[in-house]
Design an enzyme around this catalytic site. Structure first.
Site, PDB file in Angstrom:
ATOM      1  N   HIS A   1      -2.104   5.477   6.572  1.00  0.00           N
ATOM      2  CA  HIS A   1      -0.693   5.873   6.653  1.00  0.00           C
ATOM      3  C   HIS A   1      -0.598   7.318   6.166  1.00  0.00           C
ATOM      4  CE1 HIS A   1       0.453   1.653   6.908  1.00  0.00           C
ATOM      5  NE2 HIS A   1       0.124   1.386   5.667  1.00  0.00           N
TER       6      HIS A   1
ATOM      7  N   CYS B   1       0.832  -1.215   0.000  1.00  0.00           N
ATOM      8  CA  CYS B   1       0.000   0.000   0.000  1.00  0.00           C
ATOM      9  C   CYS B   1       0.860   1.256   0.000  1.00  0.00           C
ATOM     10  CB  CYS B   1      -0.924  -0.014   1.209  1.00  0.00           C
ATOM     11  SG  CYS B   1      -0.078  -0.399   2.759  1.00  0.00           S
TER      12      CYS B   1
END
Ligand code: NAD
Length: 358
Positions: free
Chosen positions: A235, A153
């Site tokens: 994130h 990711c």
């Protein structure tokens, strides 16, 4: 049958999912949304609660293993298990391995033996497959290959913004990137990871995330540092890019470029009051994809600043979902269905939107 008749068997790619967890269940939906591929089965290791979703979606359920005792355990719990992994491999063209990281090597052996193409995820190393994938960086390099890895990711996020930036200056030089990855401690559905009250640096320096970008775009020089923080939703990357001295870009032109980039959302945090990852995820829930997913990378317009040759920006990554549409594009590349990555991306994203009625 006359040779001129279309061979229906190959018109729709038959896709299997090995590991119906966080990533696997999302990839299954995204594949199910497409008209040129279909889900022929998903696996669970045991009859746990995730089986109910497979049943609800009408995805044929298989056991991750071939052991008869493990297969029988599904029926004992009331699930219709169609067989083991070998049975699933005998009816698919390609398998998307969504198992937890580091179990890939054993699985790859089985896929090769069955002569089935395979896609792995970012928890596996590039060396396992010898090929890695993001839609914007190297779709063409993956045309027709037997095995690849959709990068993590974080690396997918880096690819989304840095590849178009690199392409805009590549006749003048390259990019030298340093990125600080502020990582979620655990996924929302995970009770076994942390930290819950600390900021935990990754003491392997540089972290693997930045350099992993070079597996899909080797021309971009990049290093990264990573820390884990007590959050579950996203994130965040704080990125500094050194551009060649004759770059010819401005803060405004970089923002405009990203606005036109597929799967990147650029918004002004001050104007919209989207000041943190919490509001970004609220925006994602408003979009209405299942699980509140955000396939796009979120860039704060007012956090972008080009000063001389140095570009600074922040981006947020929904770790559970940015790689999902990339898996669909990777299937199209490997099955040689679509050579143009932009065409594939548009088809994938439109189909997913229609699937969720958006
Ligand atoms: P997960 O733990 O949520 O799901 C993994 C699934 O695989 C589970 O259902 C598990 O029972 C099953 N499984 C266990 N052993 C298996 C085996 N030997 N073969 C097949 N399946 C097996 O994990 P996840 O978060 O979905 O991660 C899957 C992969 O995707 C990993 O490589 C991970 O690094 C990568 N990835 C995860 C995220 C994320 O944020 N969760 C983001 C991008 C990439």
């Amino acid at each position: 049958m006359a040779n001129s008749e279309p061979c229906l068997k190959h018109m729709v790619t038959r896709v299997a999912i090995n590991g119906f967890g966080t990533i696997g269940k999302r990839v299954a939906d995204a594949v199910d949304a497409q008209d040129d591929m279909e889900i022929v089965g998903v696996t669970k290791t045991r009859p746990s609660f995730g089986c109910d979703l497979a049943v609800k979606k009408n995805f044929p359920l298989f056991c991750t293993f071939d052991t008869q005792e493990k297969i029988d355990a599904f029926a004992e719990a009331g699930y219709d298990c169609k067989g083991g992994l070998s049975d699933l491999l005998s009816i698919c063209d390609i398998i998307v391995d969504c198992s937890p990281g580091k179990v890939g090597a054993e699985n790859l052996e089985k896929y090769r033996e069955a002569g089935v193409k395979s896609i792995f995820q970012g928890g596996e190393k590039h060396e396992l497959t010898g090929k890695s994938y993001t839609s914007s960086a190297n779709h063409l390099e993956n045309i027709g290959v037997d095995c690849t890895r959709v990068v993590s990711c974080n690396t997918t996020g880096l690819s989304r913004t840095l590849v178009p930036l690199f392409e805009s200056i590549q006749d003048k030089g390259t990019l030298s990137v340093n990125s600080v990855m502020i990582r979620r401690a655990a996924d929302p559905g995970d009770s076994s990871k942390g930290p819950i009250n600390a900021i935990k640096p990754v003491l392997k320096v540089p972290s693997h995330h930045g350099p992993d970008l070079m597996t899909v775009k080797q021309e971009i020089e990049i290093t990264s540092l990573a820390v884990a923080v007590p959050t579950t939703i996203m994130h965040l990357h704080a990125i500094t890019v050194e551009l060649p001295s004759n770059h010819g870009l401005s803060t405004k032109s970089v923002i405009e470029m990203w606005r036109k980039t597929p799967r990147v959302i650029v918004m002004n945090g001050t104007d919209t009051k989207i000041t943190s990852t919490a509001e970004v995820m609220e925006l994602a829930r408003d979009i209405g994809r299942k699980w509140g997913d955000l396939h796009e990378i979120f860039v704060w317009e007012d956090g972008v600043s080009l000063q001389g040759n140095k570009l600074y920006y922040f981006q947020a990554i929904h770790q559970e979902s940015d790689v999902i549409p990339e898996n669909v594009d990777a299937i199209r590349a490997m099955m040689d269905i679509e050579k143009d990555w932009m065409v594939s991306v548009e088809k994938t994203d439109k189909a997913i939107s229609a699937y969720y009625g958006l």
